[in-house]
Write a protein that holds these residues in place. Structure first.
Motif, short mmCIF file in Angstrom:
data_model
loop_
_atom_site.label_atom_id
_atom_site.label_comp_id
_atom_site.label_asym_id
_atom_site.label_seq_id
_atom_site.Cartn_x
_atom_site.Cartn_y
_atom_site.Cartn_z
N ASP A 100 -5.02 4.68 -10.98
CA ASP A 100 -3.57 4.70 -11.00
C ASP A 100 -3.12 4.56 -9.54
OD1 ASP A 100 -0.86 5.48 -10.83
OD2 ASP A 100 -1.03 6.64 -12.67
N VAL A 101 -2.63 3.37 -9.17
CA VAL A 101 -2.31 3.08 -7.77
C VAL A 101 -1.22 4.02 -7.25
CG1 VAL A 101 -1.42 1.34 -6.19
CG2 VAL A 101 -3.04 0.69 -7.96
N HIS A 102 -0.27 4.37 -8.10
CA HIS A 102 0.79 5.27 -7.64
C HIS A 102 0.23 6.66 -7.33
CE1 HIS A 102 3.39 2.06 -8.59
NE2 HIS A 102 3.44 2.25 -9.90
N CYS A 103 -0.71 7.11 -8.15
CA CYS A 103 -1.35 8.40 -7.88
C CYS A 103 -2.19 8.33 -6.61
CB CYS A 103 -2.21 8.83 -9.06
SG CYS A 103 -1.27 9.53 -10.43
N ALA B 212 -8.71 0.21 -5.21
CA ALA B 212 -8.00 0.99 -6.24
C ALA B 212 -7.88 0.20 -7.54
CB ALA B 212 -6.62 1.39 -5.73
N PHE B 213 -7.53 -1.07 -7.43
CA PHE B 213 -7.36 -1.88 -8.65
C PHE B 213 -8.70 -2.23 -9.28
CE2 PHE B 213 -3.02 -3.01 -7.00
CZ PHE B 213 -2.33 -2.51 -8.09
N VAL C 231 -4.73 16.56 -8.37
CA VAL C 231 -3.61 17.52 -8.37
C VAL C 231 -2.27 16.87 -8.01
CG1 VAL C 231 -5.10 19.48 -7.87
CG2 VAL C 231 -4.09 18.19 -5.97
N VAL C 232 -2.23 15.53 -8.00
CA VAL C 232 -0.96 14.84 -7.74
C VAL C 232 0.04 15.18 -8.85
CG1 VAL C 232 0.19 12.58 -7.66
CG2 VAL C 232 -1.97 12.94 -6.44
N LYS D 49 5.55 5.83 -6.27
CA LYS D 49 5.94 4.59 -6.94
C LYS D 49 7.11 3.94 -6.22
CE LYS D 49 7.17 2.79 -11.52
NZ LYS D 49 7.43 3.14 -12.94
N ALA D 50 8.08 4.77 -5.80
CA ALA D 50 9.23 4.25 -5.05
C ALA D 50 8.77 3.63 -3.74
CB ALA D 50 10.23 5.37 -4.79
#
Length: 931
Positions: free
Chosen positions: A734-737, A728-729, A750-751, A760-761
């Motif tokens: 976008d790691v949270h997505c 991902a990185f 579609v996130v 993210k939390a």
């Protein structure tokens, strides 16, 4: 304040000391894991107290196990108090054995509390003509205060006589019981009169007298000049029985039947063999050192004999061949003439290293003046130069300007190794005198911090005790230390050399001891030499740069807050149906939970219904009053902590605030700041962002904020080597997505924003060791649902789960975890029997390597940028702040593009990870705009 004499009696509230010591030093254990924090802390507290005050009689009094007569009076008495922690229970017996073996009278009387035993002994001693000092943090004891009975608060060491009691409580000590009867005492669960607060009670007692008089004159209560007096009269009448019960509960018994009198409370001969056995068993090495040096007599000496005894001991130590770790005042020299000064300068120029200490009249670098300098180039030897810049300088003292002129080549010689404590302050204070301190190689505060970040690394006395087994506390009897300027005792030395020179000598000895250990640990040596020490001058320059403040904007915002607070107070009174103090938790409890019948969701540790921010946030969804109170608190904190405080801190010459950065406060290596604390200015609410708008760029400049993007997640990817995170990185996703798509089972495009917020939390929560319960609370979902999310997360990123399990296991085996560069965080509770403490240590074990590595990367970036700036003839920008994962710069407006590129390159290139570091750049006229 009363005068202590040879007949003085000191009574120690042992139970009060015990709990305070337990909470102050909870992590100390023997090598076998037996907890000793409470024992160690209490013994040191006792020793410090008994050395300080002249006395001939003493007793340490503990509560006995089991119920007392007060439990029979009121079944709820102290019922809310938790049971004594197991780790504390098992320390009680050995602690009492050590106290008795020291020759100290110890009392534990069944059926009554320690307060009652102390009260009985105090009044008896007073009748016999003795003065009495009671050491406790229990406010109930104030009822015993008289001209001959004083209290010393064990928390802040403040003495309380009759005048101090009146100043604190607004009533004489004879009415303290009546005050407790009216307002109650939450610590003991004494109920008091419902609805009567401290101010109302003071007005009643001042206007009428004690509760006996008050209840005989209830008709006069309504006419007393304080708000709500009519209602108070009704409340008193309704709760008469509870008032008199509370009076009885709060009254300290002074007629306890004891088997000995106050006159018999004298020292007995210490049982040295048993004491030595106990000290060895519980690994109290400092106390063992006292015994070996025959300094155990200090428990028995009278205070005015301490100095004479000290001289005798020093002579005994001098006679011991090969003795180390000693202070020899005869080897400390005052330099008062030019010939001696010149000779000494030549001597130091021929030395490879020099430990030094700067004495100032203030810790504020902008107002401080140098008043003395001490130097040491050899263990046990030091020189002291008193410094004065007055035109009326004594003929027996060198001129301050002459001293600094002669010292400048020495201090600026980068080949002469400098050793000090708090070198950042020295660097800044010397800058005021146009001296550019060079050769900053060793700061003993940082050496201690790198070796073990837990504990106070910023106090020379504590470090001397920890590393050299010196008892510098004894110096308080030789050096009566004022706030910043020590004054020496003339009986021993007669001049300032011993007081100031000892700091340089101890600094050198500390370095010698600690550097030996650092050299044996290559990773820690690297941290010290390549990160923490090079950062010292960098931070000094950032502090000197400061940040410009828009004073007009801040002043207007503060006035606006005052107006809004007034309106919110009126709204709150309207919703409540009556006036009350919005800052009073007790009054708010009554309004919310009694008058309005709102159900509380949480209790305080003391058993009261909580009105914390967390509770009010939940209630604000349904109750307008809670919402108003919450907003009032937020604005009040912004005003007191930031707008008003920042206005006071603006330097009149620069119109800037100059914070102080600290390298040795947090256990993970992160920097902290104070005066002002820049780390805590809110960024997630509008009020905090408005404060940031006051941090502005000067004319012709802009603010640049350079923020490491998701740095701790990137470090997790590097540590865990999880394929999903690395991919991902590397693709700059976008790691949270990406996490949201996996956890919620949707396609990446579609996130939703809400799903990304939840992901993210999860991402950050799990690297902080968050449980399913914690995640459920944060996302406002069920625990079962939160557990499903966590399972999906670890299913997507199994390498993270494997890393976390291995980290916990390794931490339990070795007792610490390490950052990427080798910085260690020790975890004393990682194998604790107490589950709560052990789990907290496990969470720290997972998070600390990430947080500590991020801190080290930030420091390396700051060092790289500072080196690059030093190489520029005309620098494009300058660093003005470091906050969390961001650096803040002032840049000339026409150089923004070039400066941004250079900052990014230096920050992203300061270290190589298996995933790329990324820096987000923000630009604006103020800090908020650039964020």
């Amino acid at each position: 304040m009363m005068y202590f004499t040879e007949k003085s009696l000191i009574l120690v509230d042992g139970s009060s000391y015990l709990y305070r010591a337990y909470h102050a030093c909870p992590r100390l254990t023997t090598d076998s894991g037996f907890p000793t924090g409470a024992m160690y802390g209490m013994l040191n507290m006792l020793r410090s107290l008994l050395l300080k005050y002249q006395h001939s009689h003493v007793a340490v009094v503990f509560d006995a196990p089991g119920k007392t007569f007060r439990d029979a009076l009121f079944i709820e008495y102290k019922s809310h108090r938790p049971i004594m922690p197991y780790e504390l229970q098992i320390q009680l017996e050995p602690l009492q054995e050590i106290i008795k073996s020291l020759g100290l009278p110890l009392l534990v009387i069944p059926g009554v509390e320690a307060d009652d035993v102390i009260g009985t002994l105090a009044l008896e001693a007073e009748k016999l003509g003795q003065t009495v000092l009671i050491s406790t943090d229990d406010k109930d004891m104030a009822q015993l205060v008289s001209q001959n009975i004083n209290i010393i608060n064990s928390i802040d060491n403040r003495m309380m006589g009759p005048q101090e009691v009146f100043e604190k409580y607004g009533i004489p000590s004879s009415l303290i019981i009546d005050l407790l009867a009216l307002v109650g005492d939450t610590s003991d669960n004494i109920p008091g009169v419902a609805g009567v607060g401290k101010k109302s009670a003071q007005a009643l007692l001042q206007g009428l007298g004690g509760i006996q008089v008050i209840y005989k004159n209830l008709d006069k209560v309504a006419s007393l000049p304080f708000r709500g007096s009519k209602n108070i009269a009704l409340k008193l009448e309704k709760n008469k029985g509870m008032a008199f019960l509370s009076y009885e509960l709060a009254t300290i018994k002074t007629d306890v039947q004891l088997s000995l009198t106050s006159n018999q409370l004298t020292y007995t001969t210490p049982t040295l063999s048993y004491l030595l056995e106990l000290l060895k068993k519980y690994e109290f090495n400092q106390w063992l050192s006292h015994l070996e040096n025959k300094t155990w007599w200090r428990w028995h000496c009278k205070a005015w004999h301490i100095i004479e005894k000290r001289i005798i001991i020093e002579k005994e130590r001098e006679d011991k061949k090969g003795a180390i770790n000693t202070f020899e005042p005869t080897t400390y020299l005052d330099i008062l003439d030019k010939v001696t000064f010149s000779t000494w300068i030549e001597n130091i120029k021929n030395s490879k290293y020099c430990a030094f200490y700067i004495e100032t009249d203030s810790l504020d670098v902008f107002t401080a003046n140098i008043v003395g300098l001490s130097f040491s180039t050899m263990l046990g030897k030091a020189v002291y130069l008193p410094v004065s810049f007055s035109k009326k300088t004594s003929s027996t003292q060198l001129d301050g300007f002459y001293i600094l002129e002669m010292l400048q080549p020495v201090l600026e010689n980068m080949n002469l190794v400098k050793i000090g404590c708090n070198l950042k302050f020295y660097y800044k204070i010397l800058k005021k005198y146009n001296i550019n301190l060079q050769g900053l190689c060793f700061d003993v505060f940082l050496e201690s911090y790198v070796l073990d970040s837990i504990g106070n690394c910023r106090d020379l006395y504590i470090l001397a005790e920890r590393w050299l087994h010196y008892d510098l506390a004894m110096l308080t009897h030789i050096v009566r230390k004022k706030r910043h300027k020590p004054v020496c005792h003339p009986v021993l030395i007669g001049s300032n050399n011993y007081c100031a020179a000892i700091h340089a000598d101890v600094t050198l000895q500390l370095h010698t001891k600690m550097w030996t250990q650092l050299e044996q640990k290559r990773d820690l040596k690297y941290i010290f030499e390549e990160i923490d020490m090079p950062l010292v001058p960098v931070l000094s320059r950032i502090e000197q740069n400061g940040v410009l403040i828009d004073k007009k904007f801040l002043s207007e915002y503060s006035k606006e807050i005052s107006s809004r607070l007034t309106n919110l107070e009126l709204q709150a009174h309207e919703f409540a149906g009556e006036s009350f103090n919005l800052f009073s938790p007790k009054q708010l409890q009554v309004i919310l939970f009694k008058k309005h019948g709102i159900k509380s969701t949480k209790k305080t540790p003391g058993g009261d219904l909580s009105t914390s921010e967390e509770v009010l946030s939940q209630l604000s969804l349904h109750y307008p009053l809670a919402k108003v109170i919450l907003e009032h608190r937020c604005l009040s904190k912004i005003q007191s902590s930031y707008t008003n405080k920042l206005l006071r801190m603006i330097h009149p010459d620069t119109q800037r605030v100059h914070t102080s950065y600290h390298q040795t406060v947090t256990v993970t290596g992160r920097l902290s700041s104070s005066n002002p604390n820049l780390q805590n200015i809110p960024v997630r609410n509008n009020e905090g962002r408005r404060v940031r708008k006051a941090f502005v760029a000067p004319q012709g400049y802009s603010i640049i904020v350079a923020d490491y993007s998701q740095i701790e997640l990137r470090i997790m990817a590097h540590f865990s080597q999880d394929a999903g995170l690395l991919l991902a990185f590397s693709k700059e996703q976008d790691v949270h997505c990406a996490t949201a798509a996996e956890v919620f089972g949707v396609d990446l495009p579609v996130v939703t924003k809400e799903q990304r917020r939840s992901a993210k939390a999860i991402n950050f929560g799990l690297i902080y060791g968050m449980s399913a319960f914690g995640l459920a609370r944060q996302l406002c979902i069920g625990v079962g649902e939160a557990k499903i999310y966590i399972d999906r997360y670890f299913g997507r990123y199994p390498g993270v789960l494997h890393y976390m399990r291995n980290t916990r296991k390794k931490a339990a085996e070795q007792g610490y975890v390490s950052t990427l560069h080798g910085r260690r965080l020790y975890l004393p509770d990682i194998n604790a029997r107490n589950g709560i403490r052990r789990q907290a240590a496990e969470r720290a074990a997972i998070n600390a390597p990430m947080q500590g590595t991020a801190a080290d990367i930030m420091k390396l970036a700051m060092i790289s940028i500072d080196i690059w700036l030093a190489q520029q003839k005309f620098p494009l920008f300058r660093m003005i702040m470091q906050v969390h994962d961001e650096l803040v710069f002032e840049v000339k407006s026409h150089s923004i593009a070039g400066a941004s590129m250079q900052i990014c390159a230096l920050m992203e290139g300061c270290i190589h990870l298996d995933v790329p570091l990324r820096v987000d750049i923000g630009i604006g006229e103020n800090w908020d705009q650039a964020h």
